[in-house]
Design an enzyme around this catalytic site. Sequence first.
Site, PDB file in Angstrom:
ATOM      1  N   GLY A  12      46.112  43.275  47.197  1.00  0.00           N
ATOM      2  CA  GLY A  12      44.831  42.665  46.833  1.00  0.00           C
ATOM      3  C   GLY A  12      45.022  41.181  46.606  1.00  0.00           C
ATOM      4  O   GLY A  12      45.363  40.756  45.503  1.00  0.00           O
ATOM      5  N   GLY A  17      44.869  38.090  42.570  1.00  0.00           N
ATOM      6  CA  GLY A  17      46.089  38.564  43.211  1.00  0.00           C
ATOM      7  C   GLY A  17      46.934  37.411  43.720  1.00  0.00           C
ATOM      8  O   GLY A  17      48.154  37.371  43.509  1.00  0.00           O
ATOM      9  N   ALA A  79      38.286  47.885  40.105  1.00  0.00           N
ATOM     10  CA  ALA A  79      38.435  49.229  39.519  1.00  0.00           C
ATOM     11  C   ALA A  79      37.511  50.205  40.240  1.00  0.00           C
ATOM     12  O   ALA A  79      36.492  49.814  40.808  1.00  0.00           O
ATOM     13  CB  ALA A  79      38.083  49.168  38.038  1.00  0.00           C
ATOM     14  N   ASN A 105      40.762  46.506  35.596  1.00  0.00           N
ATOM     15  CA  ASN A 105      40.127  47.081  34.403  1.00  0.00           C
ATOM     16  C   ASN A 105      39.675  48.512  34.705  1.00  0.00           C
ATOM     17  O   ASN A 105      38.485  48.818  34.707  1.00  0.00           O
ATOM     18  CB  ASN A 105      38.924  46.232  33.972  1.00  0.00           C
ATOM     19  N   SER A 131      44.836  39.950  31.206  1.00  0.00           N
ATOM     20  CA  SER A 131      43.746  39.101  30.715  1.00  0.00           C
ATOM     21  C   SER A 131      44.085  37.631  30.852  1.00  0.00           C
ATOM     22  O   SER A 131      45.229  37.222  30.707  1.00  0.00           O
ATOM     23  CB  SER A 131      43.452  39.402  29.246  1.00  0.00           C
ATOM     24  N   GLY A 132      43.042  36.865  31.114  1.00  0.00           N
ATOM     25  CA  GLY A 132      43.212  35.413  31.169  1.00  0.00           C
ATOM     26  C   GLY A 132      42.531  34.789  32.369  1.00  0.00           C
ATOM     27  O   GLY A 132      42.624  33.581  32.585  1.00  0.00           O
ATOM     28  N   GLY A 133      41.837  35.622  33.156  1.00  0.00           N
ATOM     29  CA  GLY A 133      41.097  35.094  34.300  1.00  0.00           C
ATOM     30  C   GLY A 133      42.043  34.536  35.356  1.00  0.00           C
ATOM     31  O   GLY A 133      43.259  34.762  35.319  1.00  0.00           O
ATOM     32  N   LYS A 185      43.365  47.176  26.805  1.00  0.00           N
ATOM     33  CA  LYS A 185      42.619  46.124  27.511  1.00  0.00           C
ATOM     34  C   LYS A 185      41.111  46.356  27.394  1.00  0.00           C
ATOM     35  O   LYS A 185      40.335  45.407  27.257  1.00  0.00           O
ATOM     36  CB  LYS A 185      43.044  46.052  28.989  1.00  0.00           C
ATOM     37  N   HIS A 188      40.217  45.180  24.038  1.00  0.00           N
ATOM     38  CA  HIS A 188      40.295  43.711  24.104  1.00  0.00           C
ATOM     39  C   HIS A 188      38.950  43.181  24.624  1.00  0.00           C
ATOM     40  O   HIS A 188      38.381  42.234  24.075  1.00  0.00           O
ATOM     41  CB  HIS A 188      41.446  43.295  25.033  1.00  0.00           C
ATOM     42  N   ASN A 189      38.452  43.789  25.682  1.00  0.00           N
ATOM     43  CA  ASN A 189      37.191  43.320  26.262  1.00  0.00           C
ATOM     44  C   ASN A 189      36.000  43.580  25.342  1.00  0.00           C
ATOM     45  O   ASN A 189      35.072  42.778  25.289  1.00  0.00           O
ATOM     46  CB  ASN A 189      36.960  43.979  27.627  1.00  0.00           C
ATOM     47  N   GLU A 192      36.132  40.878  23.034  1.00  0.00           N
ATOM     48  CA  GLU A 192      35.701  39.700  23.808  1.00  0.00           C
ATOM     49  C   GLU A 192      34.161  39.620  23.827  1.00  0.00           C
ATOM     50  O   GLU A 192      33.579  38.558  23.592  1.00  0.00           O
ATOM     51  CB  GLU A 192      36.256  39.826  25.235  1.00  0.00           C
ATOM     52  N   TYR A 193      33.502  40.742  24.094  1.00  0.00           N
ATOM     53  CA  TYR A 193      32.033  40.772  24.100  1.00  0.00           C
ATOM     54  C   TYR A 193      31.499  40.339  22.731  1.00  0.00           C
ATOM     55  O   TYR A 193      30.536  39.582  22.636  1.00  0.00           O
ATOM     56  CB  TYR A 193      31.522  42.190  24.391  1.00  0.00           C
ATOM     57  N   LYS A 263      30.387  44.025  33.565  1.00  0.00           N
ATOM     58  CA  LYS A 263      31.034  44.952  34.494  1.00  0.00           C
ATOM     59  C   LYS A 263      31.319  46.295  33.861  1.00  0.00           C
ATOM     60  O   LYS A 263      31.779  47.204  34.529  1.00  0.00           O
ATOM     61  CB  LYS A 263      32.317  44.349  35.048  1.00  0.00           C
TER      62      LYS A 263
HETATM   63  C1  6PG Z   1      39.911  39.065  30.848  1.00  0.00           C
HETATM   64  C2  6PG Z   1      38.470  39.485  31.036  1.00  0.00           C
HETATM   65  C3  6PG Z   1      38.205  40.060  32.383  1.00  0.00           C
HETATM   66  C4  6PG Z   1      36.775  40.553  32.550  1.00  0.00           C
HETATM   67  C5  6PG Z   1      35.753  39.473  32.584  1.00  0.00           C
HETATM   68  C6  6PG Z   1      34.364  39.939  32.975  1.00  0.00           C
HETATM   69  O1  6PG Z   1      40.477  39.545  29.880  1.00  0.00           O
HETATM   70  O2  6PG Z   1      40.429  38.261  31.631  1.00  0.00           O
HETATM   71  O3  6PG Z   1      38.146  40.443  30.078  1.00  0.00           O
HETATM   72  O4  6PG Z   1      39.084  41.141  32.567  1.00  0.00           O
HETATM   73  O5  6PG Z   1      36.693  41.217  33.751  1.00  0.00           O
HETATM   74  O6  6PG Z   1      35.702  38.832  31.362  1.00  0.00           O
HETATM   75  O7  6PG Z   1      33.831  40.904  32.134  1.00  0.00           O
HETATM   76  P1  6PG Z   1      32.246  41.178  32.164  1.00  0.00           P
HETATM   77  O8  6PG Z   1      31.783  40.968  33.563  1.00  0.00           O
HETATM   78  O9  6PG Z   1      32.062  42.596  31.731  1.00  0.00           O
HETATM   79  O10 6PG Z   1      31.661  40.180  31.216  1.00  0.00           O
END
Ligand code: 6PG
Length: 470
Positions: A12, A17, A79, A105, A131-133, A185, A188-189, A192-193, A263
């Site tokens: 990927g 990737g 995913a 994820n 995580s970290g984009g 993870k 973690h998200n 994050e939300y 997502k």
């Molecule tokens: C991370 C993020 C990442 C996640 C985006 C989008 O840790 O780098 O959590 O994995 O996919 O933040 O999430 P949403 O589209 O659900 O906001």
Amino acid sequence: MEHKNYDFGLVGLGVMGRNFILNVADNDFKAFGYDLDQEKVDALKKEGGNLEKVDASTEIETFVEALAAPRKIMLLVPAGKIVDQVIETLLPHLDEGDIIIDGGNSFFTDTDRREAYLKDKGINFFGAGVSGGAEGARKGPSIMPGGNAEAYTHIKPIFEAVSAKFNGEPCVAHLGPKSAGNYVKMVHNGIEYGLMQLTSEIYDLLKKSVGLDNDELHQVYDLWNKGRLQSFLVEITAEIFKQDDDLGDGRLVDKILDKAKQKGTGKWTSQNAMDLGIPVPTIDVAVSMREISALKEERIVADKLYDRPAPLPIDKDKIIALAEESLYFAFIIAYAQGLHQLADASKEYEYDLDMSVIAKIWRAGCIIRAGLLEDISDAYTADKELPNLLLAPSFVDKVQGTLASVRETVAYAAQSGIPVPGLSSALNYFEAYTSSRLPLNVIQAQRDNFGSHTYERIDREGVFHTEWGK
Ligand code: 6PG
């Protein structure tokens, strides 16, 4: 091409990737990529430069033949079904002892299913949250792997090299068996939300109460980021207020449509917390707010139907100070709820999670990295069995010191018609969790009254039923 000597394979070659594989190569491991899309393969080769370290192919045979045994193949694909499809594509070419790592994820029960399926075939399967984009993938993400501990020794040197570092410590650790990594993870998200909702509603409060403009908002968030609120999300929010609009005048933030997408990982966190019976209302509300935000057309109609009070007058410095206290309090609550869920899930799913290690690997690289995580990690080091951060002696003073301000902020926002659902949920969660007596005695009485559901008493053992009204 020399065969069988690449240390790491990656399936990927999208942005994540490509960045991850280049990061692996930067750390002196030889990495080989695979993607069906020739353009992506070419893009990687072009960027990869030194083909001694990075190569890629659209041919599955070329890809698997390039990898040294045991093969370590990471999937960075969306995913869902695609993960199963990639696994099926790889399977006929793999040997016993090879390792597949899903870096997406994925939902944790999917990971458990895949792990069991592949174990039968002698393949080790890991679910590893990353995580970290895109930037994190390139320069150092936080990585949350779960799977067979012995097989992890093959991946460990690579993951430790590519991960973010906090004071020299790698932000990766083997977290537990099976889906432990994906589960961590997911939560973690969820956190994050929560943090994203909180940082956005505090912006709304400062804007609507005293009319802070984008420059002032930038200064406030930037200053906060230098103090106890230091975190990636506060940092990027400060940056967001300064961004000019390329397509017009003014700042970009004011032109962005207020409908937030998702997502699903935040929703999964809430759904699973409900299954476990662990309250995470600040995460729930963050999911609900994204849903309310999506109802833009209905919101526009409803806005015209109801009057809203003018915000109460308040001193600028005062509301900024209240907002800082409130955000700090609510950040603590968001972490407390997520970690409470993890502690419970660890027992339920037999992950045997070490909460202080989790807090440690979140200190750099990931989206929820924050100065606060150092204190959180210390609290769980002091007491590994801590059910909730609010019970940690080291957090009592931190939280206590903010409460008067938080209560004042929520009251101010309510009287001014400014929605602060994340903050008020955090406060009400706190008020309830720290109450030795709640009014749920009435609910028990109601249940017994209309449905003979029985109740327990505070003054004697046993289960009771009353013929109410008789
Ligand atoms: C991370 C993020 C990442 C996640 C985006 C989008 O840790 O780098 O959590 O994995 O996919 O933040 O999430 P949403 O589209 O659900 O906001």
